[in-house]
Scaffold this motif. Sequence first.
Motif, PDB file in Angstrom:
ATOM      1  N   ALA A 159      -2.577   2.360  -0.293  1.00 31.34           N
ATOM      2  CA  ALA A 159      -3.456   3.321   0.372  1.00 31.34           C
ATOM      3  C   ALA A 159      -3.897   4.333  -0.673  1.00 31.34           C
ATOM      4  N   LYS A 160      -5.208   4.552  -0.780  1.00 31.09           N
ATOM      5  CA  LYS A 160      -5.755   5.442  -1.803  1.00 31.09           C
ATOM      6  C   LYS A 160      -6.841   6.330  -1.188  1.00 31.09           C
ATOM      7  N   TYR A 161      -6.872   7.580  -1.652  1.00 33.18           N
ATOM      8  CA  TYR A 161      -7.869   8.536  -1.158  1.00 33.18           C
ATOM      9  C   TYR A 161      -8.479   9.281  -2.344  1.00 33.18           C
ATOM     10  N   SER A 162      -9.786   9.493  -2.275  1.00 33.64           N
ATOM     11  CA  SER A 162     -10.497  10.221  -3.332  1.00 33.64           C
ATOM     12  C   SER A 162     -11.419  11.257  -2.714  1.00 33.64           C
ATOM     13  N   PHE A 163     -11.446  12.452  -3.346  1.00 27.36           N
ATOM     14  CA  PHE A 163     -12.392  13.504  -2.964  1.00 27.36           C
ATOM     15  C   PHE A 163     -13.129  13.969  -4.212  1.00 27.36           C
ATOM     16  N   TRP A 190     -17.884  14.054  -1.439  1.00 27.12           N
ATOM     17  CA  TRP A 190     -17.728  12.629  -1.165  1.00 27.12           C
ATOM     18  C   TRP A 190     -16.258  12.327  -0.916  1.00 27.12           C
ATOM     19  N   HIS A 191     -15.978  11.679   0.218  1.00 28.60           N
ATOM     20  CA  HIS A 191     -14.638  11.245   0.571  1.00 28.60           C
ATOM     21  C   HIS A 191     -14.604   9.715   0.638  1.00 28.60           C
ATOM     22  N   ARG A 192     -13.547   9.120   0.085  1.00 33.69           N
ATOM     23  CA  ARG A 192     -13.347   7.673   0.271  1.00 33.69           C
ATOM     24  C   ARG A 192     -11.872   7.385   0.530  1.00 33.69           C
ATOM     25  N   LEU A 193     -11.638   6.470   1.459  1.00 33.80           N
ATOM     26  CA  LEU A 193     -10.296   5.983   1.763  1.00 33.80           C
ATOM     27  C   LEU A 193     -10.296   4.465   1.658  1.00 33.80           C
ATOM     28  N   ASN A 197      -0.224 -14.277  -1.769  1.00 31.78           N
ATOM     29  CA  ASN A 197      -1.491 -15.022  -1.680  1.00 31.78           C
ATOM     30  C   ASN A 197      -2.495 -14.422  -0.696  1.00 31.78           C
ATOM     31  N   ILE A 198      -2.153 -13.292  -0.065  1.00 33.65           N
ATOM     32  CA  ILE A 198      -3.033 -12.669   0.915  1.00 33.65           C
ATOM     33  C   ILE A 198      -3.712 -11.449   0.291  1.00 33.65           C
ATOM     34  N   TYR A 199      -5.007 -11.325   0.502  1.00 31.41           N
ATOM     35  CA  TYR A 199      -5.782 -10.181   0.013  1.00 31.41           C
ATOM     36  C   TYR A 199      -6.545  -9.598   1.193  1.00 31.41           C
ATOM     37  N   ALA A 200      -6.264  -8.349   1.546  1.00 32.54           N
ATOM     38  CA  ALA A 200      -6.954  -7.679   2.640  1.00 32.54           C
ATOM     39  C   ALA A 200      -7.191  -6.230   2.269  1.00 32.54           C
ATOM     40  N   ALA A 201      -8.420  -5.745   2.420  1.00 35.99           N
ATOM     41  CA  ALA A 201      -8.753  -4.373   2.034  1.00 35.99           C
ATOM     42  C   ALA A 201      -9.760  -3.783   3.013  1.00 35.99           C
ATOM     43  N   PHE A 202      -9.554  -2.508   3.330  1.00 34.67           N
ATOM     44  CA  PHE A 202     -10.459  -1.754   4.198  1.00 34.67           C
ATOM     45  C   PHE A 202     -10.906  -0.513   3.445  1.00 34.67           C
ATOM     46  N   GLY A 203     -12.181  -0.154   3.569  1.00 34.23           N
ATOM     47  CA  GLY A 203     -12.683   1.052   2.936  1.00 34.23           C
ATOM     48  C   GLY A 203     -13.604   1.822   3.861  1.00 34.23           C
ATOM     49  N   TYR A 204     -13.535   3.132   3.778  1.00 29.98           N
ATOM     50  CA  TYR A 204     -14.447   4.004   4.531  1.00 29.98           C
ATOM     51  C   TYR A 204     -14.822   5.170   3.631  1.00 29.98           C
ATOM     52  N   GLN A 205     -16.114   5.535   3.630  1.00 34.49           N
ATOM     53  CA  GLN A 205     -16.523   6.683   2.836  1.00 34.49           C
ATOM     54  C   GLN A 205     -17.607   7.476   3.545  1.00 34.49           C
ATOM     55  N   GLN A 206     -17.602   8.765   3.222  1.00 34.16           N
ATOM     56  CA  GLN A 206     -18.598   9.689   3.741  1.00 34.16           C
ATOM     57  C   GLN A 206     -19.133  10.493   2.568  1.00 34.16           C
TER      58      GLN A 206
END
Length: 373
Positions: A210-214, A230-233, A241-250
């Motif tokens: 889990a990563k967050y940037s401002f 700018w915010h991104r999560l 063997n599993i790769y799953a990623a979710f991203g949201y930004q404003q």
Amino acid sequence: MNKKLIALALAALPAAAMADVTLYGQIRGGYEYNKTYSSTLSKDSSGKPQGSSEINDWTSRLGFKGSEDLGNGLKAIWQVESRLKIDGSGDPTKQEGNLGGRDTFIGLAGDGWGQIRLGRLSNYPNLDMEQVDPGYYSDQSVGGLGMFTRLDTRVNNAIRYDSPNWYGFSYMALWGADEKRNIATDGSGTRTNNQLINIGLSYENSGYFAKYSFVNQGDSNKVGAGLKDWHRLEAGYNANNIYAAFGYQQVRGYVGGVAGAYSDPAGVLYNVSALNASGASLGSTQAVKTKELALTGGYTFGAFTPYLSYAKGYDLSVGGNTVSKSGYDQFVLGLDYALSKRTDVYTSYGHVNWKADNLTSESSFGLGLIHRF
């Protein structure tokens, strides 16, 4: 003759003098069939994209790095990394072909307190995030989530601190100085301080992350246009063997109208054409706000790793008012085949559907090779 003299000089250097220097890089490129607004190779008289066959570089790079042990757990660290263009083209405005155009710095690292560097440095999303965008593609292509990651970049005149890792937790802080300090365009006559501040937080454990940037961009409202904040999560799982990623930004910024055309120096808008096609009217600099999400999933079996990505850009908000039909939907299907630990074959197909009535959908197909050394 000069090449022979350089080779002899290098051979004559003591082994200890070069022992701490590492040469590294990646050569990446392929064939692309692009029908995109970003491609300048084929457009009709109204500026709408037409299909074009292209041989493109996929962000190749060459670097040198090293360190020196100063004692008591302290090291001097340095790096010089440059962009390569294996297709023979280059854009000086993107530091392509310039020595040290990518992350280039000098700094100190210590046991137990992390590292501090100064120079031209990546912001946190560019260096430490982008899990939602694992593919390879060119600037002209929509074969990856380049719109979602459009603000991932490097900062000139920067200082960056990275903490050590505490049980999976870490953080960073970056400051980019505004050395120009231009006169504000708002009529006040004051000097601007358009400095950049970036804070990043991370947790990684057993494949979960889990990563967050401002990011904040100082006086962007006083310079006519640009990024404000700018915010991104990003969060997901990468193991077994599993790769799953979710991203949201404003993203929030400012954009001004000039003779009906809208500039986009900080990538605040998804696409300048989207705002123009929507018919929005800006008489002066106004706040623009965007919201986006991205999802990527992949699974490795043998040497194959297929990926499926989806990104959604919601309608823009301009001056507090929603601009209808100004968003987008994007799908990317990619496949990575590992020929070895250092060489891959990669192919992808991407499609972007713009909501604006006057915008053409975009698509890209790519097939190429990646080698790391």
